[in-house]
Each structure stands twice: as C-alpha cells, then as structure tokens.
Design an enzyme around this catalytic site. Structure first.
Site, mmCIF file in Angstrom:
data_model
loop_
_atom_site.group_PDB
_atom_site.id
_atom_site.type_symbol
_atom_site.label_atom_id
_atom_site.label_comp_id
_atom_site.label_asym_id
_atom_site.label_seq_id
_atom_site.Cartn_x
_atom_site.Cartn_y
_atom_site.Cartn_z
ATOM 1 N N GLY A 15 61.446 13.725 87.725
ATOM 2 C CA GLY A 15 61.224 12.946 88.943
ATOM 3 C C GLY A 15 61.971 11.618 88.866
ATOM 4 O O GLY A 15 61.887 10.920 87.860
ATOM 5 N N ARG A 76 65.333 19.635 87.861
ATOM 6 C CA ARG A 76 64.526 20.237 86.785
ATOM 7 C C ARG A 76 65.197 21.576 86.472
ATOM 8 O O ARG A 76 65.252 22.446 87.328
ATOM 9 C CB ARG A 76 63.089 20.389 87.252
ATOM 10 C CG ARG A 76 62.419 19.006 87.480
ATOM 11 C CD ARG A 76 60.953 19.130 87.852
ATOM 12 N NE ARG A 76 60.266 17.824 87.814
ATOM 13 C CZ ARG A 76 59.943 17.108 88.887
ATOM 14 N NH1 ARG A 76 60.260 17.566 90.075
ATOM 15 N NH2 ARG A 76 59.322 15.953 88.780
ATOM 16 N N ASP A 107 58.493 12.851 79.942
ATOM 17 C CA ASP A 107 58.214 13.587 78.705
ATOM 18 C C ASP A 107 58.841 14.978 78.716
ATOM 19 O O ASP A 107 59.324 15.465 77.689
ATOM 20 C CB ASP A 107 56.696 13.650 78.438
ATOM 21 C CG ASP A 107 55.932 14.171 79.649
ATOM 22 O OD1 ASP A 107 54.712 14.368 79.545
ATOM 23 O OD2 ASP A 107 56.573 14.384 80.704
ATOM 24 N N THR A 130 59.949 7.070 84.716
ATOM 25 C CA THR A 130 58.988 7.769 85.563
ATOM 26 C C THR A 130 58.024 6.735 86.132
ATOM 27 O O THR A 130 57.699 5.751 85.459
ATOM 28 C CB THR A 130 58.166 8.826 84.785
ATOM 29 O OG1 THR A 130 57.086 9.285 85.616
ATOM 30 C CG2 THR A 130 57.587 8.273 83.495
ATOM 31 N N ASP A 132 54.958 7.182 86.638
ATOM 32 C CA ASP A 132 53.582 7.458 86.188
ATOM 33 C C ASP A 132 53.100 6.566 85.051
ATOM 34 O O ASP A 132 51.899 6.435 84.848
ATOM 35 C CB ASP A 132 53.474 8.917 85.713
ATOM 36 C CG ASP A 132 53.828 9.895 86.811
ATOM 37 O OD1 ASP A 132 54.199 11.041 86.495
ATOM 38 O OD2 ASP A 132 53.755 9.500 87.989
ATOM 39 N N ASP A 134 53.120 7.283 81.985
ATOM 40 C CA ASP A 134 52.276 8.187 81.165
ATOM 41 C C ASP A 134 52.944 8.556 79.845
ATOM 42 O O ASP A 134 52.750 9.658 79.326
ATOM 43 C CB ASP A 134 51.965 9.474 81.958
ATOM 44 C CG ASP A 134 53.232 10.209 82.371
ATOM 45 O OD1 ASP A 134 53.121 11.370 82.816
ATOM 46 O OD2 ASP A 134 54.338 9.624 82.245
ATOM 47 N N ARG A 176 50.577 11.932 88.666
ATOM 48 C CA ARG A 176 50.395 13.239 88.019
ATOM 49 C C ARG A 176 49.006 13.301 87.394
ATOM 50 O O ARG A 176 48.021 13.203 88.106
ATOM 51 C CB ARG A 176 51.491 13.523 87.007
ATOM 52 C CG ARG A 176 51.730 15.033 86.876
ATOM 53 C CD ARG A 176 53.057 15.422 86.392
ATOM 54 N NE ARG A 176 53.583 14.548 85.365
ATOM 55 C CZ ARG A 176 54.682 14.825 84.675
ATOM 56 N NH1 ARG A 176 55.335 15.925 84.918
ATOM 57 N NH2 ARG A 176 55.133 14.012 83.763
HETATM 58 O O1 F6P Z 1 56.266 12.333 87.676
HETATM 59 C C1 F6P Z 1 56.553 11.580 88.817
HETATM 60 C C2 F6P Z 1 55.892 12.216 90.011
HETATM 61 O O2 F6P Z 1 56.154 11.441 91.140
HETATM 62 C C3 F6P Z 1 54.392 12.407 89.870
HETATM 63 O O3 F6P Z 1 53.672 11.193 90.072
HETATM 64 C C4 F6P Z 1 54.154 13.431 90.931
HETATM 65 O O4 F6P Z 1 52.959 14.160 90.732
HETATM 66 C C5 F6P Z 1 55.371 14.337 90.752
HETATM 67 O O5 F6P Z 1 56.409 13.521 90.232
HETATM 68 C C6 F6P Z 1 55.854 14.968 92.047
HETATM 69 O O6 F6P Z 1 56.876 15.885 91.667
HETATM 70 P P1 F6P Z 1 57.967 16.388 92.750
HETATM 71 O O7 F6P Z 1 58.933 15.283 92.948
HETATM 72 O O8 F6P Z 1 58.569 17.593 92.097
HETATM 73 O O9 F6P Z 1 57.202 16.690 94.011
#
Ligand code: F6P
Length: 328
Positions: A15, A76, A107, A130, A132, A134, A176
């Site tokens: 992300g 990804r 991670d 990120t 998050d 985390d 997340r």
């Molecule tokens: O990891 C960053 C994040 O924004 C999380 O907070 C969220 O749950 C996820 O990515 C959303 O993923 P995507 O961009 O694949 O919808």
C-alpha cells in the site's frame, strides 16, 4: 565491512503512503552523492521481475518531496512469492549489473526482500512505508504522521455537521489490524469513543458510555472505529444497533477509506523520509544487509528485517489512559 556499490535499485511495494516519494528522492540523491548509479524499479516486485527499470539521477527526483503516492508506482506481486519469480528478478538485477536493493514498503514487502536475500545473497535494505505504523523497529512508519493529520482534519469537519444536527457519527479509519491511527487521531479529534482491535471493550460498555455522554449533556458524539476492531459488528451494524437500542440518537456513518493514503506528506514525514533514505544507502555501503532503517528515540537505527517482520507493535497504554480520561 565497507562495500563498493556501483549500481543500486529502489522500489516501492505494498500500500502506498505519503512520504514514499520523499524517500525515493533521498535514496536517489544519496546515491548521486556517493557516486552510485541509481535505478528506479516500477510497480514494485512485478517490475523487478519484468526488468522495468529506469536510470534516475539527482534531477530525476526534483519536485516530488511534496507529492503523495509514489512515482515508481506500487503493486502486490503474486509471482514474486514463487521461487521462479524471484529467480527472474535476480537475473534482471544481475543482467543490469545492479548490486543492491532498497525496498520501501510494509512487512509483506520486507518478507519478500528477506527471502530474496536468503535465496540469492542479494544485499537488501528496508524503509518502512505504510500509514498503519504497524512495524516494530521504528516509532513512525512513513506516512503515519500524514495520515493522522488527514484523519484529524476529517474528524473536525464531521464534528461541524454532527454538532449542527445533534448526531452521533461512527467514523471508520484504516490501520489494517492495529489501532494506532484510530487512537492518536481519536484523541486529537476529541472523539467521545475510540474502538481499537487491541482493546475489545464490548458493545455494552460502548452503549453505557454513549448514554453517559448524553446524560452529561453532550448533544453530538463521534466514535472512531479502527477497521480491524473486534467488537463483532461492522460500522453499519453498529449504527443499526444504536438506532434499534438507544433513544434520542440520530446516527450516521462515515468511512474515510483511501483518502487516508493520499495527500502531500507532512513536514515530519518529509524529514523522516530524507533521513531514512540516507541511512538505507549508507548502511548498504557499510556492508550491512537484511535490515530495516527506523526512528528510535529520535535516532536512525537498524532493525533486522526478521524482527521487523515478526514483531507485533503494542498500543501505547499511557495514550489509552489519556483517551479514557478525555472522554469523561
Ligand atoms: O496497509 C495500508 C492500508 O491502507 C491498510 O490500512 C488498509 O487496510 C489496506 O492498506 C487497504 O489495502 P488496499 O489498498 O489493497 O485496498
């Protein structure tokens, strides 16, 4: 043991987050400073497998420190999870005579980098990007501070309409499976309640607290809900529950979603990104590999990638207590 690096690649993965461009800029300019040729890899590991590389010099990264997102795009890559995919990536790097890799991501991205090093001995360094926050090994991941400011701004705006209509708002934020965005932005936004995965207070306590707020004269309330919260009801079910079980509340829902991932990085994230880029390149020059650069006690430190991947961040209990007291 110091190492000579002739060519270095940098990619963004997972992300995206505000500050990634500032980190790319710092990696590229640190390479230029040390006479290293730098190559940007597009679309994360997918671009590594495809050999989608672009030579970048100090001027290639002008005007991006203040831009959200990542000029190198992110993706990804399922194929990179296969040894065949990693072999293709390794061949691309060797054919291009590139001898080190900086990975800006979370991670999941670091897991790929570590396996890549274990299979091919290819030097890698991680920069935690990120929103998050985390990842252990840093007090701040790139983008976390900017996301907090985005969420606080949104809460302030929602507060205007909530108080104008005497409404209760459930506001869902990202993160997340951790509650760092919810807890920090909730305190800063003056939220009446904050629901986070690390502390499952249960529905009864939420209802009791909302009733107490209303009895104390509060005519509008904002409840911040981390998307990974474990109360057992999603934000729309929470609304329905309050609608069905509580008198006197006009309830609305606001899911902030991906706006939390965008916007110009804050000053804090720009400075952090610039520091991390320098630390990442110069650690590789010192012969280090399989580390993540991070901010610990105000200093740039290295954490083994394995620890960064396996570690679980903890919620700040002092912050949790502050949040409880503030909702009196
Ligand atoms: O990891 C960053 C994040 O924004 C999380 O907070 C969220 O749950 C996820 O990515 C959303 O993923 P995507 O961009 O694949 O919808």
């Amino acid at each position: 043991m110091p190492k000579t690096i002739k060519k270095l690649a940098v990619l963004t993965s997972g992300g995206d987050s505000p500050g990634m461009n500032a980190a790319i800029r710092s990696v590229v300019r640190t390479c230029a400073y040390h006479g290293i040729e730098c190559f940007g890899v597009y679309k994360g590991y997918e671009g590594l497998i495809e050999g989608d590389f672009k030579r970048m010099d100090a001027r290639s990264v002008k005007g991006i420190i203040n831009k959200g997102g990542t000029i190198l795009k992110s993706a990804r890559s399922k194929e990179f999870r296969t040894v065949e995919g990693r072999q293709k990536a390794y061949k691309q790097l060797i054919d291009a005579n590139i001898d080190s890799l900086v990975v800006i991501g979370g991670d999941g991205s670091f897991t790929g980098a570590l396996i890549f090093n274990q299979e091919f001995g290819f030097p890698v360094m991680g920069i935690p990007g990120t929103i998050d926050n985390d990842i252990v090994g840093t007090s701040h991941t790139l983008g976390f501070d900017t996301a907090l400011n985005t969420v606080v701004d949104a809460i302030d705006k929602i507060r205007d309409t909530a108080s104008s209509h005497n409404r209760l708002f459930f506001v869902e934020v990202m993160g997340r499976d951790v509650g760092h965005i919810a807890l920090n932005a909730g305190i800063a936004g003056g939220a009446e309640e904050i629901l986070i995965p690390e502390e499952d207070l249960g529905l009864d306590r939420l209802v009791e607290s909302l009733n107490r707020s209303r009895k104390s004269g509060k005519t509008s309330s904002i409840v911040i809900v981390a998307e990974g919260d474990k109360i057992g009801k999603n934000i729309f079910e929470l609304k329905d529950y309050v609608d069905d079980n509580m008198e006197g509340y006009d309830v609305r829902v606001s899911v902030l979603g991906h706006m939390q991932r965008g916007g110009p990085p804050s000053c804090f994230d720009r400075v952090l990104a610039s520091r991390m880029g320098v630390k990442a390149v110069e650690s590789l020059l010192d012969g280090e590999t399989n580390y993540m650069v991070g901010l610990l006690n105000g200093k740039m430190e290295l954490t083994p990638l394995d620890n960064a991947i396996k570690g679980k961040t903890k919620i700040n209990l002092e912050l949790l207590r502050v949040s409880d007291i503030m909702s009196t």
